[in-house]
Design a protein around this motif. Structure first.
Motif, short mmCIF file in Angstrom:
data_model
loop_
_atom_site.label_atom_id
_atom_site.label_comp_id
_atom_site.label_asym_id
_atom_site.label_seq_id
_atom_site.Cartn_x
_atom_site.Cartn_y
_atom_site.Cartn_z
N PHE A 396 23.34 -59.20 12.32
CA PHE A 396 23.57 -58.73 11.08
C PHE A 396 22.57 -58.65 9.94
CE2 PHE A 396 27.76 -60.55 12.73
CZ PHE A 396 28.37 -59.49 12.92
N SER A 402 20.44 -53.30 4.64
CA SER A 402 21.83 -52.55 4.94
C SER A 402 21.49 -52.02 6.48
CB SER A 402 21.96 -51.33 3.98
OG SER A 402 22.00 -51.85 2.73
N GLN A 403 22.58 -51.84 7.07
CA GLN A 403 22.50 -51.35 8.45
C GLN A 403 23.44 -49.98 8.37
OE1 GLN A 403 23.59 -54.57 10.83
NE2 GLN A 403 21.48 -55.21 11.25
N LYS A 405 24.91 -46.82 11.14
CA LYS A 405 25.16 -46.21 12.52
C LYS A 405 25.66 -44.82 12.21
CE LYS A 405 26.46 -48.11 16.42
NZ LYS A 405 27.27 -48.63 17.54
N TYR A 435 22.75 -50.01 15.40
CA TYR A 435 22.66 -49.78 13.86
C TYR A 435 21.29 -49.64 13.46
CZ TYR A 435 27.46 -50.92 12.95
OH TYR A 435 29.00 -50.63 12.84
N THR A 437 18.66 -50.70 10.84
CA THR A 437 18.46 -51.63 9.72
C THR A 437 17.42 -51.00 8.62
OG1 THR A 437 18.54 -53.48 11.07
CG2 THR A 437 17.82 -53.96 9.04
N ARG A 464 27.46 -53.24 6.48
CA ARG A 464 27.16 -52.28 7.76
C ARG A 464 28.00 -51.02 7.19
NH1 ARG A 464 27.41 -54.54 13.83
NH2 ARG A 464 25.25 -55.17 14.02
N ASP A 481 31.91 -50.55 7.72
CA ASP A 481 32.23 -51.38 8.97
C ASP A 481 32.35 -52.67 8.54
OD1 ASP A 481 31.79 -48.82 10.05
OD2 ASP A 481 29.84 -49.62 10.76
N LYS A 483 31.54 -56.52 9.10
CA LYS A 483 30.40 -57.28 9.68
C LYS A 483 30.36 -58.83 10.17
CE LYS A 483 29.34 -58.67 4.66
NZ LYS A 483 28.54 -58.81 3.57
N ASP A 558 30.56 -50.99 18.74
CA ASP A 558 29.85 -51.64 17.43
C ASP A 558 29.30 -52.80 17.82
OD1 ASP A 558 30.35 -49.37 16.44
OD2 ASP A 558 31.45 -49.89 14.70
#
Length: 703
Positions: A396, A402-403, A405, A435, A437, A464, A481, A483, A558
């Protein structure tokens, strides 16, 4: 007739197969009470974690604070029973407190009481927390208060010549304890896993806590039903109070005579001989010698009692799919009582005699040291399992990262550029492998369409998000999303509609074209049926069977599922239970063999205190340790116990085994008192003469 004569009548007349009928009420009472206690305790930490929404550390701390209180209150119960109310009244009054506590606890788990907006989550957590804490305090007072009374009260129902029946009673009594523990730990997690509620269906904590509450009420009713058949002895005074007063006087007297002009005495307890009998002082010296050995023992209980907290929480991140059945995380605790029933006879009948035949001096203190090392190995095993679990956990983002997808529902492969230098090639109806980053929040996304489409976005710090590129790329958008993995091993699923019309999904709202649904939590193995023809499924955690009538369906994972199996916890349960058999059973046997007869309750109190202190240590480490990795905490506890076991082995090396009866006889001889055996014979003769006299009086009355 006097109370004593009435008791004698009960002893002689009300029997079944040579046993007093009253003990059947006591045995049923004990089974129901143990079912109530262990059933409630089995699901307690998950109630804290998933109903009250506390984090793992707080849930662990409160759980162990409750257990510690349960091991401190027996001392209070013993003093009340022996000095004030007697065993019968103490059991009745504290069982009422116990039952009220269980009912209060069950009421605190009903989410509909404060769920005004009917979203399945209580609106007033303060109410539920206050009610549950009140219930736990009452339960601790009740279960601890009656703990030292019930077995002793059962023993009071037998006459001296019924030693065989008495031994059988205690065997059945402790069998009921294990049976209640085993059954409740199997049943209450199943009840918890059900769904119930007035307005919204949630995990059925009211049922999981309500059944133990009902069993406690049954236990109380059964015990009261046998009231007319019990032998009720009057309070005889509590030896612990006498011991405390004697020790207090010795300390106070030593402090008064601390000046060098007063001659030193061989032992600091000798300062009490101005007021107390030398025999009592000698007995206290023996007890203090054993209690000194108890100082390192709390560390064992620190590890042992984490079966119900840390290990249960560990099981929630594992899969319990055994094919034929799904094992609940809190049901793993049943491995312990099953192994105890298996290992105790194996150790007593096979392992220990075999070691003795090999000529190895495996003394009780050595067994306890080995038991500690087994418990330490159990936590090393738990750490290895945790490392395997951590491999399935996603990385995470930190609080400054921040992540992102990307999911492509467009009808051709896209080259996606994320400023400043991230380039992703994503197939039609596909997604980025993982993901991305990013250490900055403001980004620009460019698509290699004709013409090129560029759009700016702002990412969430520490969050995320998924960038969804629909069939019309100009309206690409961000979707936040989750997390963290869904609680209790559930699946978090959401749907993205790639069709040109609304998508209808069973039990969900209709999804507009190119839109995404909210997350839906579903249990393992639940089916969902969709009625239209083109869709994209974005799901998280474990696979769910999906009944579709779609031209195509794409699954995007995910997070990895909980793939580490709960069976991997069996070795650590085996090691900790082996340690328990060697440490706990042997420790009590050693303590009783080294203490005078009238001081066994003092040692029992000391033993329970080591358990309470051990749970307090867990509380302190959980709140102050705050180690970043759970496996590191397991290794820390294992290391601490190894260090303590080394200290204990050194203390044990210098300990000299004694025969308390021999020391008592020597002191009696020095004081010119009769040996205890002669006193007993004299008392028996007097009782016999008194009995004959009473018989003659009864005969005269009848004539």
């Amino acid at each position: 007739l006097t109370d004593e004569k009435m008791d004698e009548t009960k002893k002689t007349k009300k029997k079944c197969c040579g046993y007093p009928i009253s003990i059947f009420f006591i045995v049923v009472n004990e089974f129901c009470e143990r079912f109530s206690y262990y059933g409630m305790r089995a699901v307690l930490v998950l109630y804290f974690r998933y109903f009250l929404l506390w984090d793992d550390d707080l849930a662990t701390s409160i759980y162990h604070a409750f257990v510690a209180l349960c091991y401190l209150t027996p001392i209070l119960g013993a003093i009340i029973a022996d000095s004030w109310l007697g065993k019968f009244k103490t059991i009745i009054y504290l069982s009422i407190v116990y039952a009220i506590g269980q009912v209060t606890m069950a009421v605190s788990t009903i989410h509909d009481i404060t769920d005004a907006n009917r979203d399945g989550t209580p609106d007033n957590f303060t109410f539920h927390i206050a009610l549950s804490m009140l219930g736990l305090v009452l339960i601790a007072l009740g279960t601890g208060g009656i703990k030292p009374c019930v077995a002793a009260f059962g023993g009071d129902q037998f006459q001296e010549h019924q030693s065989r029946q008495l031994n059988t009673f205690f065997s059945v009594f402790y069998l009921c304890i294990n049976a209640g523990s085993l059954l409740s730990t199997l049943i209450t997690p199943v009840l918890r896993a059900q769904e119930c509620g007035i307005h919204t269906q949630q995990q059925c904590y009211p049922l999981a806590f309500g059944v133990p509450a009902a069993l406690m009420v049954v236990s109380l009713v059964v015990f009261i039903s046998g009231s007319g058949m019990y032998i009720k002895t009057d309070p005889e005074g509590n030896i612990m109070w006498s011991v405390c007063k004697c020790i207090g006087f010795a300390i106070k007297n030593r402090f008064r005579h601390r000046s060098s002009r007063y001659p030193k005495r061989e032992h600091w307890m000798d300062w009490a001989d101005e007021k107390y009998d030398k025999l009592l002082i000698a007995q206290i010296k023996i007890v203090l010698k054993v209690l000194f050995l108890y100082i390192p023992l709390p560390m064992f209980w620190t590890l042992f009692d984490q079966k119900g907290s840390r290990w249960t929480l560990q099981a929630t991140t594992m899969t319990g799919d055994f094919g034929a059945f799904i094992l609940q995380p809190d049901q793993m605790q049943t491995v312990n009582p099953i192994l105890i029933l298996t290992l105790v006879p194996i150790m007593d009948r096979l392992i220990f005699p075999l070691i003795q035949k090999c000529g190895i001096n495996f003394s009780p203190l050595k067994r306890m040291t080995v038991g500690m090392l087994f418990a330490a190995m159990a936590f090393v095993s738990a750490a290895l399992v945790q490392i395997e679990i951590d491999k399935t956990l996603p990385n995470f983002p930190s609080s400054s990262e921040s992540q992102l997808k990307v999911v492509n529902i467009y009808n051709r492969t896209l080259n996606v550029t994320i400023s400043p230098n991230e380039h992703l090639l994503i197939d039609s109806f596909g997604s980025s492998a993982d993901y991305v980053t990013l250490d900055h929040q403001d980004i620009t996304v460019s698509l290699n369409t004709n013409p090129v489409i560029t759009k700016a976005f702002s990412l969430i710090k520490g969050g995320r998000q998924t960038l969804i590129i629909p069939s019309d790329p100009t309206i690409m958008y961000m979707q936040e999303d989750i997390k963290s993995k869904p609680n209790e091993g559930k699946n978090a699923i959401r749907f993205v509609n790639g069709w040109t019309a609304d998508l209808n999904i069973t039990n969900l709202d209709s999804i507009e074209p190119s839109a995404a649904s909210n997350y839906t939590l579903v249990s393992h193995g639940k089916s969902l049926c969709m009625a239209l023809v083109l869709c994209l499924l974005v799901y998280m955690c474990m696979c769910v069977s999906v009944c579709v009538q779609c031209a195509s369906i794409i699954e995007v994972e995910d997070m990895k599922p909980n793939s580490v199996h709960m069976a991997l916890q069996i070795p650590q349960y085996f090691l900790i239970t082996t340690g328990e058999v060697m440490f706990s059973v042997t420790g009590l046997q050693f303590s009783y063999s080294q203490a005078p007869k009238n001081m066994k309750s003092v040692l029992q109190a000391g033993w329970l205190c080591t358990n309470a202190v051990g749970n307090i240590i867990v509380l302190i480490v959980a709140e102050l340790g705050k180690l970043p990795k759970q496996w590191a905490e397991y290794v820390l506890f294992a290391s601490m116990l190894v260090a303590v076991s080394i200290v204990f082995s050194i203390m044990a090396y210098f300990y000299t085994y004694i025969d308390p009866a021999e020391i008592e006889a020597q002191i009696r001889k020095e004081q010119g008192l009769e040996p205890e055996e002669k006193e007993k014979e004299t008392l028996e003769m007097e009782e016999k003469d008194e009995g004959q006299k009473n018989d003659q009086e009864v005969k005269q009355t009848k004539i």
